[in-house]
Design an enzyme around this catalytic site. Structure first.
Site, PDB file in Angstrom:
ATOM      1  N   GLY A 185       0.970  -1.212  -0.269  1.00 15.42           N
ATOM      2  CA  GLY A 185       0.067   0.025  -0.065  1.00 15.42           C
ATOM      3  C   GLY A 185       1.232   1.668  -0.143  1.00 15.42           C
ATOM      4  N   LEU A 208       1.363   3.290   2.431  1.00 12.50           N
ATOM      5  CA  LEU A 208       1.615   3.818   3.177  1.00 12.50           C
ATOM      6  C   LEU A 208       3.125   2.992   3.951  1.00 12.50           C
ATOM      7  CD1 LEU A 208       2.918   5.594   5.961  1.00 12.50           C
ATOM      8  CD2 LEU A 208       0.304   3.933   7.058  1.00 12.50           C
ATOM      9  N   ASP A 267      -2.107 -12.993   5.395  1.00 15.45           N
ATOM     10  CA  ASP A 267      -3.204 -13.307   5.777  1.00 15.45           C
ATOM     11  C   ASP A 267      -3.665 -12.270   7.180  1.00 15.45           C
ATOM     12  OD1 ASP A 267      -6.082 -12.790   6.242  1.00 15.45           O
ATOM     13  OD2 ASP A 267      -6.813 -14.619   5.075  1.00 15.45           O
ATOM     14  N   ALA A 299      -5.281  -2.345   5.840  1.00 12.08           N
ATOM     15  CA  ALA A 299      -6.050  -1.992   6.906  1.00 12.08           C
ATOM     16  C   ALA A 299      -7.280  -2.157   5.489  1.00 12.08           C
ATOM     17  CB  ALA A 299      -5.851  -0.826   7.823  1.00 12.08           C
ATOM     18  N   TRP A 300      -8.574  -2.321   5.893  1.00  9.13           N
ATOM     19  CA  TRP A 300      -9.761  -1.955   4.889  1.00  9.13           C
ATOM     20  C   TRP A 300      -9.869  -0.493   5.241  1.00  9.13           C
ATOM     21  CZ3 TRP A 300     -14.111  -5.865   3.479  1.00  9.13           C
ATOM     22  CH2 TRP A 300     -14.825  -4.981   2.180  1.00  9.13           C
ATOM     23  N   THR A 317      -6.549   5.818  12.817  1.00  6.85           N
ATOM     24  CA  THR A 317      -7.587   6.964  12.044  1.00  6.85           C
ATOM     25  C   THR A 317      -8.284   7.691  13.001  1.00  6.85           C
ATOM     26  OG1 THR A 317      -9.359   7.372  10.177  1.00  6.85           O
ATOM     27  CG2 THR A 317      -9.186   5.312  11.779  1.00  6.85           C
ATOM     28  N   TYR A 334     -16.670   2.543   9.494  1.00  4.16           N
ATOM     29  CA  TYR A 334     -15.424   1.978   9.566  1.00  4.16           C
ATOM     30  C   TYR A 334     -14.321   2.319  11.048  1.00  4.16           C
ATOM     31  CZ  TYR A 334     -10.502   3.876   8.449  1.00  4.16           C
ATOM     32  OH  TYR A 334      -9.007   4.082   7.918  1.00  4.16           O
ATOM     33  N   LYS A 370     -11.563   0.350  13.248  1.00  2.00           N
ATOM     34  CA  LYS A 370     -10.316   0.534  13.769  1.00  2.00           C
ATOM     35  C   LYS A 370     -10.331   0.928  15.248  1.00  2.00           C
ATOM     36  CE  LYS A 370      -7.473   1.673  11.417  1.00  2.00           C
ATOM     37  NZ  LYS A 370      -6.494   0.607  10.877  1.00  2.00           N
TER      38      LYS A 370
END
Length: 307
Positions: free
Chosen positions: A21, A23, A47, A71-72, A112, A136, A140
């Site tokens: 990703g 980041l 996974d 992350a999702w 987040t 979300y 988190k």
């Protein structure tokens, strides 16, 4: 090496999850530039929803520091797929924390601003009450709680917000694209936050991990966002300025004009007291970071969108 020798290895180096990703890529680049040994595990390689796979990975690699960038991040989709989001954002960090507890690794977990209600008027402190208003945010927060509970002395939660960079889809890249497609843009001016360059956050994670190993940065919650604050409208005007076009082509509007399945925080400004207390300089002003980041982001955009 036999299993007994493998189990007895002294933890060393870094392990980055979510390495593919935006980041994750920047963290790996920053670690390489700093001469740190790092193992990169993307979604295909690990996974996080598989507890046994996570345990085996950490027992095999024996890192001293794990940086969880996985992350999702599909905020709206989480409203109707919360269980799936929770498996990645909540169960994944829990599995990592349990594995770190077994191997003695430090865990840096990226979270987040969505864990807050978004209705404050002054910057959220690290210990401010959480009250997520979206699926979300709830998932988190579950990840944060798992890390802090399992690793009270070696678990670090780093909340960030409004993240952008060259290596993934994000608001800055979207606005660069739209500038070339539309004469004017209506952009929300009633949500305030701190645009944060992923490369800057990567450097902060490096410093925090080193501080954790040195015993100078206490475990717990930190806020990794740029200094200063603006709105999406203000950010877009700055993007247009850097593109050399007229910022007045950007017009302010309200959140009601862009109704989304998941509510967006109206106020996402985070305080940085804990980094300062740990002797780590908080991130610079968002404008200075965007100015430095912009040439590379624009170059990637032009490469992917040739005239």
């Amino acid at each position: 090496m036999n299993p007994t020798e493998e189990q007895g290895k002294t933890p060393a180096g870094w392990l980055v999850t979510g390495a593919g990703g935006m980041l994750g890529q920047d963290v790996l680049a920053r670690l390489a530039a700093a001469g740190e040994q790092a193992t990169a595990l993307d979604r295909a390689a690990l996974d996080l929803t598989d507890a046994d796979a996570v345990r085996r990975a950490l027992e095999h690699h024996r890192p001293a520091v794990v940086v969880n960038c996985a992350a999702w991040t599909a905020v709206d989709d989480a409203e109707t797929r919360e269980a799936e989001a929770l498996a990645i954002n909540g169960d994944g960090p829990a599995h990592l924390a349990a594995a770190c507890a077994r191997t003695g690794a430090v865990l840096l977990h990226v979270s987040t601003d969505y864990v807050f209600a978004g209705d404050a008027t002054t910057p959220y402190a690290e210990d401010a009450p959480t009250a997520p208003r979206s699926a979300y945010g709830r998932t988190k927060l579950a990840g944060e709680q798992a890390v802090l509970k399992t690793l009270p002395d070696s678990g670090y939660v780093v909340r960030t917000a409004w993240l952008y960079g060259a290596g993934g889809g994000n608001f800055v890249r979207t606005m660069i694209k739209l500038e070339g497609l539309k004469e004017t843009l209506d952009v929300v001016d009633d949500q305030r936050g701190q645009p944060t360059w992923s490369a800057d956050l990567a450097g902060l994670l490096l410093e925090l991990g080193r501080g954790a190993l040195a015993g100078t940065a206490p475990a717990g919650v930190y806020h990794g966002t740029s200094s200063g604050e603006t709105t999406w409208y203000g950010l877009t005007r700055e993007i247009f300025r850097l593109l050399g076009t007229d910022p007045d082509r950007v017009r302010p509007t309200t959140s009601e004009a862009f109704v989304r399945p998941a509510p967006r925080p109206a106020y996402s400004v985070l305080g940085h007291e804990r980094f300062a207390a740990a002797g780590i300089e908080p991130l610079r002003d968002w404008r200075a970071a965007l100015t430095e980041a912009f040439p590379e982001i624009h170059r990637v955009h032009e490469k992917e969108n040739p005239a």
